[in-house]
Design a protein around this motif. Structure first.
Motif, short mmCIF file in Angstrom:
data_model
loop_
_atom_site.label_atom_id
_atom_site.label_comp_id
_atom_site.label_asym_id
_atom_site.label_seq_id
_atom_site.Cartn_x
_atom_site.Cartn_y
_atom_site.Cartn_z
N SER A 71 -83.99 8.89 -59.39
CA SER A 71 -84.84 8.51 -58.26
C SER A 71 -85.64 7.20 -58.48
CB SER A 71 -85.78 9.65 -57.90
OG SER A 71 -86.73 9.87 -58.91
N LEU A 72 -86.22 7.01 -59.65
CA LEU A 72 -87.03 5.79 -59.83
C LEU A 72 -86.15 4.55 -59.90
CD1 LEU A 72 -89.78 7.01 -62.36
CD2 LEU A 72 -89.95 6.80 -59.88
N ILE A 73 -84.94 4.73 -60.40
CA ILE A 73 -83.99 3.61 -60.44
C ILE A 73 -83.52 3.29 -59.02
CG2 ILE A 73 -81.71 2.89 -61.30
CD1 ILE A 73 -82.30 4.58 -63.84
N ILE A 74 -83.34 4.33 -58.22
CA ILE A 74 -82.95 4.14 -56.82
C ILE A 74 -84.04 3.35 -56.06
CG2 ILE A 74 -82.58 5.36 -54.62
CD1 ILE A 74 -81.16 7.58 -56.25
N VAL A 75 -85.30 3.74 -56.26
CA VAL A 75 -86.39 3.05 -55.54
C VAL A 75 -86.43 1.57 -55.94
CG1 VAL A 75 -88.90 2.92 -55.20
CG2 VAL A 75 -87.75 5.15 -55.21
N GLN A 76 -86.25 1.29 -57.22
CA GLN A 76 -86.25 -0.12 -57.66
C GLN A 76 -85.04 -0.85 -57.09
OE1 GLN A 76 -87.93 -0.76 -61.90
NE2 GLN A 76 -87.36 1.38 -61.87
N TYR A 77 -83.89 -0.16 -57.04
CA TYR A 77 -82.70 -0.77 -56.46
C TYR A 77 -82.94 -1.13 -54.99
CZ TYR A 77 -78.08 -1.39 -54.48
OH TYR A 77 -77.00 -1.90 -53.80
N ILE A 78 -83.51 -0.18 -54.25
CA ILE A 78 -83.77 -0.42 -52.82
C ILE A 78 -84.70 -1.63 -52.66
CG2 ILE A 78 -84.94 0.56 -50.77
CD1 ILE A 78 -83.84 3.34 -51.75
N ASP A 79 -85.70 -1.70 -53.52
CA ASP A 79 -86.64 -2.82 -53.43
C ASP A 79 -85.93 -4.16 -53.69
OD1 ASP A 79 -89.20 -3.83 -52.99
OD2 ASP A 79 -89.69 -3.87 -55.11
N GLU A 80 -84.98 -4.14 -54.62
CA GLU A 80 -84.30 -5.39 -55.01
C GLU A 80 -83.15 -5.75 -54.06
OE1 GLU A 80 -85.34 -4.65 -59.72
OE2 GLU A 80 -83.33 -4.27 -59.02
N ALA A 81 -82.54 -4.72 -53.45
CA ALA A 81 -81.35 -4.99 -52.63
C ALA A 81 -81.69 -5.35 -51.18
CB ALA A 81 -80.40 -3.78 -52.67
N TRP A 82 -82.86 -4.90 -50.70
CA TRP A 82 -83.24 -5.19 -49.31
C TRP A 82 -84.59 -5.92 -49.25
CZ3 TRP A 82 -80.75 -0.40 -50.18
CH2 TRP A 82 -79.56 -0.21 -49.45
N SER A 83 -84.61 -7.00 -48.52
CA SER A 83 -85.90 -7.69 -48.32
C SER A 83 -86.41 -7.46 -46.90
CB SER A 83 -85.74 -9.18 -48.62
OG SER A 83 -84.72 -9.71 -47.80
N SER A 84 -85.85 -6.44 -46.25
CA SER A 84 -86.18 -6.14 -44.85
C SER A 84 -87.45 -5.32 -44.68
CB SER A 84 -85.01 -5.38 -44.23
OG SER A 84 -84.62 -4.32 -45.10
N GLY A 85 -88.40 -5.49 -45.55
CA GLY A 85 -89.66 -4.76 -45.45
C GLY A 85 -90.53 -5.23 -46.59
N PRO A 86 -91.77 -4.71 -46.67
CA PRO A 86 -92.66 -5.15 -47.76
C PRO A 86 -92.10 -4.80 -49.14
CG PRO A 86 -93.62 -3.31 -46.51
CD PRO A 86 -92.39 -3.72 -45.78
N SER A 87 -92.51 -5.57 -50.14
CA SER A 87 -92.09 -5.26 -51.52
C SER A 87 -92.67 -3.92 -51.96
CB SER A 87 -92.60 -6.34 -52.47
OG SER A 87 -91.89 -7.52 -52.24
N ILE A 88 -91.88 -3.19 -52.71
CA ILE A 88 -92.33 -1.88 -53.20
C ILE A 88 -92.99 -2.03 -54.57
CG2 ILE A 88 -91.51 0.39 -53.92
CD1 ILE A 88 -89.43 0.19 -51.61
N LEU A 89 -92.38 -2.80 -55.46
CA LEU A 89 -93.00 -3.08 -56.76
C LEU A 89 -94.02 -4.20 -56.58
CD1 LEU A 89 -92.16 -1.98 -59.74
CD2 LEU A 89 -90.47 -1.50 -57.97
N PRO A 90 -95.15 -4.16 -57.31
CA PRO A 90 -96.08 -5.30 -57.26
C PRO A 90 -95.39 -6.56 -57.77
CG PRO A 90 -96.99 -3.45 -58.55
CD PRO A 90 -95.57 -3.13 -58.28
N SER A 91 -95.92 -7.73 -57.41
CA SER A 91 -95.28 -8.96 -57.89
C SER A 91 -95.76 -9.34 -59.29
CB SER A 91 -95.55 -10.10 -56.91
OG SER A 91 -96.94 -10.28 -56.78
N ASP A 92 -96.95 -8.95 -59.67
CA ASP A 92 -97.48 -9.31 -60.99
C ASP A 92 -96.84 -8.44 -62.08
OD1 ASP A 92 -99.73 -10.51 -62.73
OD2 ASP A 92 -99.91 -8.34 -63.04
N PRO A 93 -96.33 -9.07 -63.16
CA PRO A 93 -95.64 -8.30 -64.21
C PRO A 93 -96.50 -7.18 -64.82
CG PRO A 93 -95.25 -10.64 -64.54
CD PRO A 93 -96.25 -10.52 -63.43
#
Lengths: 235, 235
Positions: A71-93
């Motif tokens: 599940s957590l890998i899926i959420v990161q994948y979704i965040d990286e594969a689609w830019s059609s909405g707000p970012s899910i991960l913060p931008s700051d490392p």
């Protein structure tokens, strides 16, 4: 990066918090998907066995022909594969590392302790399990103050990675409260998380997929009955 | 994003595969760091307890004043915080998800099975544990073919996330081979991984930090003696 013309499927179950994560992340990105319910008592589907041959577990996201598991890998994948909405991960490392840290803590420590409340035998075991859950919630209350910086969500103004990771457990948290007759989230002990939980559950990306507490409670009784039926008799 | 003027510290131990991940990732990015050895038998340092109050475990990366915990999270942080070397995660979202999937598999399934070879009591238990390790290696041999696309590393021409995640265990794999008198990586069963392991260990970012097998074998005897000494007597 974006593949809006290819089909998206989620293999899952309405009751699984891990599946819920994938669905919320897809909603945030406004991605249409087909939800394929696995019937867990009736054996796993061929598609699940083929798509996740290592763990044979839900959720699986299928994007075109590509299966993504965990599940957590899926959420990161979704965040990286689609830019059609707000970012899910913060931008700051550092903020990303912090969100990943607490998400891992939830899966490895906190959720197992909450699950053990339901299966603990005897009052002492149950009390010890509840104490562990509450200890975790106290840590998460502190983490909320640091991550949210006075805003509504762990992710700030928007639902982010840690909101999804933790929020997906809220249905089961409410069932645990009901079954153990204990307020786990309270104004006295976790005021910030209590307020966050209300906002999270009424968010447009969440409200239609968050399972109903009564239905989940009924389902949990079925699971517990099966679990206890399968347990060896106490000597 | 980059903070080349701030100090970087790694709290760790020379023998820990998880610590090794952080060190390899920093080497890939040519980041200078101070390596602070924790003396595990003599109690944890104040700095470790302060920097990782939740798990109290190594490795911890300290970047300026910010502590980052959990080895795979640290490697991702290093990749995101420094652009002073090749990327560690693949750029394609599906390839990133695949690398994360196998890294999680290694930590949750494969490494625990390898550790159980050392502590298994009796020939049957040892054989069963070795069979599990070999089953995992067969999966990883297949994964190598898909990820490397005919190149030297899981990450292609460069060492990547999965190389670091898996390669960090090679010292302990060799110790396990030695102690169990079994070739786990072999030309017959895992030719691609055998060749990869040689290339990984002689890579400039790895060769000076990969622990010596003999020294690790001696250390593992000490650990096993302590573990067995602490185990309850068999009834």
């Amino acid at each position: 990066m974006e593949k809006s013309d290819v089909k998206v499927k989620v293999l899952g179950s309405w009751s699984s918090p891990f599946v819920l994560r994938a669905r919320i992340a897809l909603n945030i990105k406004s991605v249409n998907y087909e939800f394929l319910q696995e019937r867990l008592w009736e054996g796993k589907s061929e598609l699940l066995l083929k798509s996740n041959p290592v763990h044979k577990k839900i959720p699986v996201l299928i994007h075109g022909e590509q299966p993504i598991c965990e599940s957590l890998i899926i959420v990161q994948y979704i965040d990286e594969a689609w830019s059609s909405g707000p970012s899910i991960l913060p931008s700051d490392p550092y903020e990303r590392a912090t969100a990943r840290f607490w998400a891992a803590y939830l899966d490895e420590k906190w959720f197992p302790s909450m699950r053990s409340v339901g299966i603990a035998q005897g009052d002492d075991a149950k009390k010890a399990a509840i104490a562990q859950v509450e200890e975790g919630l106290a840590l998460l209350e502190e983490a909320f103050a640091k991550c949210s910086k006075g805003k509504a969500f762990f992710g700030g103004d928007q639902i982010g990675f840690l909101d999804i990771s933790f929020g997906s457990f809220l249905g089961w948290l409410r069932v645990t409260e009901k079954m153990s007759e204990t307020k786990l989230l309270s104004e006295a002990k976790t005021p910030a998380l209590l307020s966050w939980a209300h906002k999270f559950c009424s968010h447009p990306a969440v409200k239609d997929v968050m399972p109903d507490t009564e239905k989940l409670a009924e389902f949990s009784k079925t699971i517990l009955a099966r679990f206890r039926g399968a347990a060896p008799p106490k000597s």
